[in-house]
Design a protein around this motif. Structure first.
Motif, PDB file in Angstrom:
ATOM      1  N   ALA A  97      -3.571  12.622   1.151  1.00 26.81           N
ATOM      2  CA  ALA A  97      -3.868  11.208   1.392  1.00 26.81           C
ATOM      3  C   ALA A  97      -3.809  10.380   0.116  1.00 26.81           C
ATOM      4  CB  ALA A  97      -5.242  11.065   2.028  1.00 26.81           C
ATOM      5  N   THR A  98      -3.275   9.178   0.226  1.00 22.80           N
ATOM      6  CA  THR A  98      -3.449   8.160  -0.813  1.00 22.80           C
ATOM      7  C   THR A  98      -4.511   7.158  -0.375  1.00 22.80           C
ATOM      8  OG1 THR A  98      -1.670   6.763   0.080  1.00 22.80           O
ATOM      9  CG2 THR A  98      -1.063   8.385  -1.606  1.00 22.80           C
ATOM     10  N   VAL A  99      -4.749   7.095   0.951  1.00 19.57           N
ATOM     11  CA  VAL A  99      -5.758   6.198   1.507  1.00 19.57           C
ATOM     12  C   VAL A  99      -6.504   6.923   2.623  1.00 19.57           C
ATOM     13  CG1 VAL A  99      -6.217   4.015   2.702  1.00 19.57           C
ATOM     14  CG2 VAL A  99      -4.389   4.132   0.989  1.00 19.57           C
ATOM     15  N   GLY A 127       0.781   0.156   1.963  1.00 19.56           N
ATOM     16  CA  GLY A 127       2.174  -0.225   2.111  1.00 19.56           C
ATOM     17  C   GLY A 127       3.082   0.982   2.006  1.00 19.56           C
ATOM     18  N   PRO A 128       4.393   0.765   1.836  1.00 22.39           N
ATOM     19  CA  PRO A 128       5.333   1.885   1.710  1.00 22.39           C
ATOM     20  C   PRO A 128       4.911   2.832   0.584  1.00 22.39           C
ATOM     21  CG  PRO A 128       6.514  -0.185   1.962  1.00 22.39           C
ATOM     22  CD  PRO A 128       5.073  -0.550   1.791  1.00 22.39           C
ATOM     23  N   GLY A 129       5.066   4.115   0.854  1.00 25.09           N
ATOM     24  CA  GLY A 129       4.676   5.123  -0.124  1.00 25.09           C
ATOM     25  C   GLY A 129       3.277   5.665   0.079  1.00 25.09           C
ATOM     26  N   ASP A 130       2.483   5.010   0.928  1.00 23.08           N
ATOM     27  CA  ASP A 130       1.122   5.487   1.186  1.00 23.08           C
ATOM     28  C   ASP A 130       1.085   6.495   2.324  1.00 23.08           C
ATOM     29  OD1 ASP A 130      -0.704   4.330  -0.667  1.00 23.08           O
ATOM     30  OD2 ASP A 130      -0.413   2.382   0.296  1.00 23.08           O
ATOM     31  N   ALA A 147       1.290   2.058   9.684  1.00 22.39           N
ATOM     32  CA  ALA A 147       2.712   2.403   9.849  1.00 22.39           C
ATOM     33  C   ALA A 147       3.577   1.164   9.945  1.00 22.39           C
ATOM     34  CB  ALA A 147       2.890   3.292  11.072  1.00 22.39           C
ATOM     35  N   LYS A 148       3.057   0.117  10.562  1.00 17.65           N
ATOM     36  CA  LYS A 148       3.804  -1.138  10.661  1.00 17.65           C
ATOM     37  C   LYS A 148       4.001  -1.789   9.296  1.00 17.65           C
ATOM     38  CE  LYS A 148       2.482  -2.267  15.424  1.00 17.65           C
ATOM     39  NZ  LYS A 148       1.747  -3.218  16.299  1.00 17.65           N
ATOM     40  N   ARG A 149       3.168  -1.379   8.315  1.00 14.98           N
ATOM     41  CA  ARG A 149       3.310  -1.883   6.947  1.00 14.98           C
ATOM     42  C   ARG A 149       4.208  -0.985   6.094  1.00 14.98           C
ATOM     43  NH1 ARG A 149      -1.921  -4.612   4.596  1.00 14.98           N
ATOM     44  NH2 ARG A 149      -2.703  -5.767   6.403  1.00 14.98           N
ATOM     45  N   GLY A 150       4.748   0.063   6.701  1.00 15.94           N
ATOM     46  CA  GLY A 150       5.641   0.949   5.977  1.00 15.94           C
ATOM     47  C   GLY A 150       5.018   2.245   5.506  1.00 15.94           C
ATOM     48  N   ALA A 151       3.729   2.440   5.790  1.00 17.64           N
ATOM     49  CA  ALA A 151       3.064   3.683   5.406  1.00 17.64           C
ATOM     50  C   ALA A 151       3.328   4.761   6.457  1.00 17.64           C
ATOM     51  CB  ALA A 151       1.561   3.451   5.254  1.00 17.64           C
ATOM     52  N   VAL A 152       2.940   5.989   6.147  1.00 14.83           N
ATOM     53  CA  VAL A 152       2.920   7.080   7.108  1.00 14.83           C
ATOM     54  C   VAL A 152       1.504   7.648   7.104  1.00 14.83           C
ATOM     55  CG1 VAL A 152       5.362   7.661   6.873  1.00 14.83           C
ATOM     56  CG2 VAL A 152       3.703   8.748   5.367  1.00 14.83           C
TER      57      VAL A 152
END
Length: 276
Positions: free
Chosen positions: A113-115, A46-49, A66-71
């Motif tokens: 990376a966080t993921v 999600g956002p912040g990832d 990205a559609k979930r708010g990640a980059v």
């Protein structure tokens, strides 16, 4: 002569295609959309990832993230797939949140990376495993479609339409001898670790007149460690909970006794960092 030439030409084309496939290491097989969604759900993206997809193919996992708010970004050895990914991101309206590059997964910088997501092969996963453990921060999540990492058991495994999805959390390294003081008396904790599992642990606490405490629970979750220890007769229980930052654990200890309970700060240092 003409037929011989045609045979040689066909053989040459087959040899070229085989060579190209070997260079690309892993053939592109698209991950089904429902599997993509479950991979991202499992990792809680999600956002912040910041998501890095290894062997990103047509870019669908990074685009869905990205559609979930990640980059994030994807890497692939196939230039045509990288171009297709860039086009797909533009059409999805997320090209300002993602990027794609031609790159070997063994040369990728994972540190931001966080993921990590991947759909490679078990042999490649196993080769990447020591790089993940060395370079990724504790708490980083890894999700793999179909292929596992052999002796590194996943924290979770899910299945979507017969597709296995494996999930790991990078564990902090807590192996070694740790020291702190309780009521001005030394406490020594020794830990043996295999991946995210604490395989052996002992706590010697002379301050409470017990040479060695009974360990009821000892777990690692990313950079968090939790330990529950009791004295021999069960009249005193300590619950340690802290975050690991290299050679220092900082957190709290709950002390439960027959006379009541209290909460204290807790800081332990690995033996190599103790100053005498």
């Amino acid at each position: 002569m003409k037929s011989d030439f045609i045979i040689l030409l066909i053989a040459g084309i087959c040899l070229y295609q085989t060579s190209a496939a070997q260079q690309l290491d892993v053939p592109f097989v698209a991950t089904p959309p429902e599997v993509v969604e479950e991979m991202l759900n499992l990792a809680g993206v999600g956002p912040g990832d910041y998501v890095i997809d290894l062997g990103s193919g047509d870019g669908r996992i990074v685009i869905a993230a990205a559609k979930r708010g990640a980059v994030g970004h994807g890497v692939d050895l196939d230039p045509e797939l990288v171009e297709e990914s860039i086009k797909n991101a533009r059409e999805a309206g997320v090209d300002d949140r993602v990027s794609f590059r031609v790159e070997n997964v063994y040369e990728t910088d994972y540190t931001m990376a966080t993921v990590i997501t991947m759909y490679l092969l078990t042999s490649i996963n196993v080769n990447l495993k020591p790089h993940f453990l060395k370079k990724l921060k504790p708490g980083t999540r890894i999700v793999s479609h179909i292929f596992d990492m052999r002796n590194w058991q996943p924290d979770r495994r899910e299945q979507v339409n017969y597709h296995n999805i494996y999930y790991w959390i990078i564990p902090a390294n807590v192996e070694g001898e740790w020291h702190w003081k309780s009521d001005q008396q030394p406490v020594i904790m020794s830990i043996a670790q295999t991946f995210q599992k604490i395989t052996d642990i002992s706590i010697h606490n002379n301050a409470l007149q017990d040479d060695e405490w009974n360990i009821r629970e000892a777990t690692i979750n990313g950079d968090r460690i939790t330990i529950i220890a009791e004295n021999d007769n069960g009249t005193t229980r300590h619950i340690y909970n802290g975050s690991v930052d290299k050679d220092i654990i900082s957190g709290t200890v709950q002390i439960h006794e027959e006379t009541g309970s209290q909460l204290k700060t807790w800081e332990a240092r690995r033996k190599s960092t103790i100053q005498h």
